[in-house]
Design a protein around this motif. Structure first.
Motif, PDB file in Angstrom:
ATOM      1  N   ASP A 108     -16.218 -22.430 -15.216  1.00  0.00           N
ATOM      2  CA  ASP A 108     -16.860 -22.437 -16.544  1.00  0.00           C
ATOM      3  C   ASP A 108     -17.285 -23.849 -16.945  1.00  0.00           C
ATOM      4  N   GLU A 109     -16.438 -24.825 -16.669  1.00  0.00           N
ATOM      5  CA  GLU A 109     -16.789 -26.204 -16.988  1.00  0.00           C
ATOM      6  C   GLU A 109     -17.976 -26.672 -16.160  1.00  0.00           C
ATOM      7  N   LEU A 110     -18.029 -26.259 -14.920  1.00  0.00           N
ATOM      8  CA  LEU A 110     -19.154 -26.643 -14.073  1.00  0.00           C
ATOM      9  C   LEU A 110     -20.447 -25.989 -14.570  1.00  0.00           C
ATOM     10  N   ARG A 111     -20.381 -24.711 -14.946  1.00  0.00           N
ATOM     11  CA  ARG A 111     -21.581 -24.054 -15.467  1.00  0.00           C
ATOM     12  C   ARG A 111     -22.087 -24.755 -16.726  1.00  0.00           C
ATOM     13  N   ALA A 112     -21.183 -25.189 -17.589  1.00  0.00           N
ATOM     14  CA  ALA A 112     -21.586 -25.905 -18.802  1.00  0.00           C
ATOM     15  C   ALA A 112     -22.225 -27.251 -18.456  1.00  0.00           C
ATOM     16  N   TRP A 113     -21.676 -27.934 -17.477  1.00  0.00           N
ATOM     17  CA  TRP A 113     -22.219 -29.231 -17.041  1.00  0.00           C
ATOM     18  C   TRP A 113     -23.610 -29.045 -16.445  1.00  0.00           C
ATOM     19  N   LYS A 114     -23.769 -27.991 -15.647  1.00  0.00           N
ATOM     20  CA  LYS A 114     -25.084 -27.696 -15.065  1.00  0.00           C
ATOM     21  C   LYS A 114     -26.112 -27.412 -16.154  1.00  0.00           C
ATOM     22  N   ALA A 115     -25.688 -26.734 -17.226  1.00  0.00           N
ATOM     23  CA  ALA A 115     -26.613 -26.424 -18.314  1.00  0.00           C
ATOM     24  C   ALA A 115     -27.105 -27.694 -19.020  1.00  0.00           C
ATOM     25  N   ALA A 120     -30.454 -30.187 -11.679  1.00  0.00           N
ATOM     26  CA  ALA A 120     -29.634 -31.115 -10.897  1.00  0.00           C
ATOM     27  C   ALA A 120     -29.034 -30.397  -9.682  1.00  0.00           C
ATOM     28  N   VAL A 121     -28.819 -31.159  -8.641  1.00  0.00           N
ATOM     29  CA  VAL A 121     -28.175 -30.629  -7.436  1.00  0.00           C
ATOM     30  C   VAL A 121     -26.673 -30.868  -7.548  1.00  0.00           C
ATOM     31  N   VAL A 122     -25.899 -29.814  -7.361  1.00  0.00           N
ATOM     32  CA  VAL A 122     -24.442 -29.899  -7.499  1.00  0.00           C
ATOM     33  C   VAL A 122     -23.813 -30.142  -6.130  1.00  0.00           C
ATOM     34  N   VAL A 123     -23.090 -31.255  -6.020  1.00  0.00           N
ATOM     35  CA  VAL A 123     -22.363 -31.603  -4.803  1.00  0.00           C
ATOM     36  C   VAL A 123     -20.872 -31.561  -5.118  1.00  0.00           C
ATOM     37  N   SER A 124     -20.160 -30.667  -4.466  1.00  0.00           N
ATOM     38  CA  SER A 124     -18.721 -30.520  -4.708  1.00  0.00           C
ATOM     39  C   SER A 124     -17.939 -30.913  -3.467  1.00  0.00           C
ATOM     40  N   VAL A 148     -24.483 -36.527   2.574  1.00  0.00           N
ATOM     41  CA  VAL A 148     -24.909 -35.363   1.794  1.00  0.00           C
ATOM     42  C   VAL A 148     -25.744 -35.809   0.603  1.00  0.00           C
ATOM     43  N   VAL A 149     -25.256 -36.790  -0.152  1.00  0.00           N
ATOM     44  CA  VAL A 149     -25.998 -37.259  -1.321  1.00  0.00           C
ATOM     45  C   VAL A 149     -27.310 -37.910  -0.906  1.00  0.00           C
ATOM     46  N   ALA A 150     -27.286 -38.653   0.189  1.00  0.00           N
ATOM     47  CA  ALA A 150     -28.515 -39.313   0.671  1.00  0.00           C
ATOM     48  C   ALA A 150     -29.572 -38.299   1.119  1.00  0.00           C
ATOM     49  N   SER A 151     -29.140 -37.088   1.474  1.00  0.00           N
ATOM     50  CA  SER A 151     -30.089 -36.064   1.936  1.00  0.00           C
ATOM     51  C   SER A 151     -30.855 -35.418   0.784  1.00  0.00           C
ATOM     52  N   ILE A 152     -30.431 -35.656  -0.436  1.00  0.00           N
ATOM     53  CA  ILE A 152     -31.050 -35.044  -1.614  1.00  0.00           C
ATOM     54  C   ILE A 152     -32.213 -35.923  -2.082  1.00  0.00           C
ATOM     55  N   VAL A 158     -28.093 -35.661  -9.448  1.00  0.00           N
ATOM     56  CA  VAL A 158     -26.968 -35.116  -8.677  1.00  0.00           C
ATOM     57  C   VAL A 158     -25.729 -35.078  -9.561  1.00  0.00           C
ATOM     58  N   LEU A 159     -25.077 -33.929  -9.580  1.00  0.00           N
ATOM     59  CA  LEU A 159     -23.773 -33.785 -10.237  1.00  0.00           C
ATOM     60  C   LEU A 159     -22.716 -33.799  -9.146  1.00  0.00           C
ATOM     61  N   PHE A 160     -21.872 -34.825  -9.141  1.00  0.00           N
ATOM     62  CA  PHE A 160     -20.855 -34.990  -8.091  1.00  0.00           C
ATOM     63  C   PHE A 160     -19.478 -34.711  -8.689  1.00  0.00           C
ATOM     64  N   LEU A 161     -18.738 -33.834  -8.025  1.00  0.00           N
ATOM     65  CA  LEU A 161     -17.433 -33.451  -8.552  1.00  0.00           C
ATOM     66  C   LEU A 161     -16.468 -33.111  -7.416  1.00  0.00           C
ATOM     67  N   PRO A 162     -15.149 -33.070  -7.747  1.00  0.00           N
ATOM     68  CA  PRO A 162     -14.548 -33.458  -9.019  1.00  0.00           C
ATOM     69  C   PRO A 162     -13.929 -34.842  -8.982  1.00  0.00           C
ATOM     70  N   ASP A 163     -13.937 -35.524  -7.832  1.00  0.00           N
ATOM     71  CA  ASP A 163     -13.147 -36.751  -7.717  1.00  0.00           C
ATOM     72  C   ASP A 163     -13.947 -37.985  -8.117  1.00  0.00           C
ATOM     73  N   GLN A 164     -13.475 -38.666  -9.165  1.00  0.00           N
ATOM     74  CA  GLN A 164     -14.210 -39.823  -9.678  1.00  0.00           C
ATOM     75  C   GLN A 164     -14.168 -41.015  -8.724  1.00  0.00           C
TER      76      GLN A 164
END
Length: 334
Positions: A108-115, A120-124, A148-152, A158-164
């Motif tokens: 649910d938190e990810l869906r809200a962040w995507k909204a 944005a491309v989501v990388v988990s 992976v991020v460089a391929s975008i 890019v939304l990168f999660l969850p590790d800061q």
């Protein structure tokens, strides 16, 4: 998984020869393959058919002819094995073995962040639940997160999660300004801090530094190298799988290791002539240590605890994992 559950590990069984014999015989009878993560108790690692990091073990499980997978790790890892092996029975010896990092973001938190960031491309990171993977465009490991991020495409957010901390590492290497990072962390890795690393490095000036990118000290390690306090060639930012490879290759007689302390067992087996020392010897994951000899024996005797993933969630999550494997170096896993 980690909430307010009673997290007292199951005890009362000694890992003696009788235990080993029964575990192996029950596994044989059930056509089961025993998998153990690098952070497990040494006796669990030693009885496993395969030991490694989570993605490597899930891929081994998918390629195995065994009908049952006993995954000695934490819950999201067993879920990943089920995602890649939907027709196999997957058991985790104690379903209470959760993960503070995986729990740091919900679907649910990810869906809200995507909204908030349409398009944005989501990388988990693979250290996420199946439900989060199902909301993901592409997964990554600590080995191939940069690739992976460089391929975008560069113009894509890019939304990168969850590790800061892994996210900060990726942003530092790629220089990508439109990379947004979720503020999650593994409580064990986050607790391995910069001052602690600096002191240990000063006390062991000839040691190599093996640093997991989830660690709170990863940025400090690169700073020490940049300032000349530690030779740059001695600082190695590595996944757990790559640590084993580097252990066999290093010329150092001492290696300081910044990750969960269970990793030291595999490193010492891989290179017994090297003195491997934890940067923080209190960096022990209580969830990993819930897979005890008693829990493993109970799982085999009683079929506890089977892991199920909703078919639709599994199918969507499988796509994100497979796209990861197609890009760059998937490595072993986390």
């Amino acid at each position: 998984m980690t909430g307010t559950l009673d997290l007292t590990p199951l005890t009362g069984v000694e890992p003696d020869q009788a235990w080993r014999d029964e575990v192996l015989e029950l596994a044989r009878q059930q056509d089961a393959v025993l998998l153990a993560h690098n952070y497990q108790l040494p006796e669990i690692q030693d009885i496993a058919d395969h030991t490694g990091d989570s993605l490597a073990l899930s891929r081994i499980a998918a390629e195995s002819d065994a009908a049952t997978i006993i995954f000695c790790g934490v819950h999201f890892m067993a879920e990943t094995a089920k995602i890649l092996s939907p027709d196999k029975r997957v058991l985790i010896p104690d379903a209470r073995a959760g993960c503070s990092l995986a729990d740091s973001i919900t679907a649910d938190e990810l869906r809200a962040w995507k909204a908030e960031h349409p398009g944005a491309v989501v990388v988990s990171y693979v250290n996420t639940t199946a439900a989060v993977k199902a909301e993901t465009d592409i997964c990554c490991t600590s080995s191939n997160a940069v690739d992976v991020v460089a391929s975008i495409p560069a113009d894509k957010e890019v939304l990168f999660l969850p590790d800061q901390f892994l996210g900060a590492h990726v942003k530092r290497v790629t220089g990508r300004a439109n990379l947004h990072i979720w503020a999650g962390e593994c409580h064990v890795h986050a607790g391995i801090n910069g001052p602690e690393l600096a002191q240990r490095a000063a006390d062991n000036p000839d040691a190599d530094l093996f640093i997991h990118p989830e660690c709170g000290c990863a940025t400090s390690a690169l700073y020490l190298a940049g300032e000349g306090a530690v030779p740059a060639d001695k600082v190695k930012i590595l996944s757990t799988g790559d640590m084993v490879t580097q252990a066999r290759a290093t010329k150092a007689s001492t290696v300081l290791v910044a990750t969960e302390i269970g990793m030291l067992h595999q490193l010492r087996k891989a290179a017994p002539g090297i003195d491997f020392r934890a940067v923080n010897d209190r960096a022990s994951c209580r969830y990993m240590k819930m897979i005890t000899p008693a829990a493993l024996l109970r799982s085999l005797r009683e079929g506890r605890d089977e892991v199920h993933v909703d078919a639709d969630i599994a199918a969507r999550a499988r796509g994100a994992v497979q796209r990861m494997i197609e890009i760059g170096k998937p490595g072993g896993g986390e």
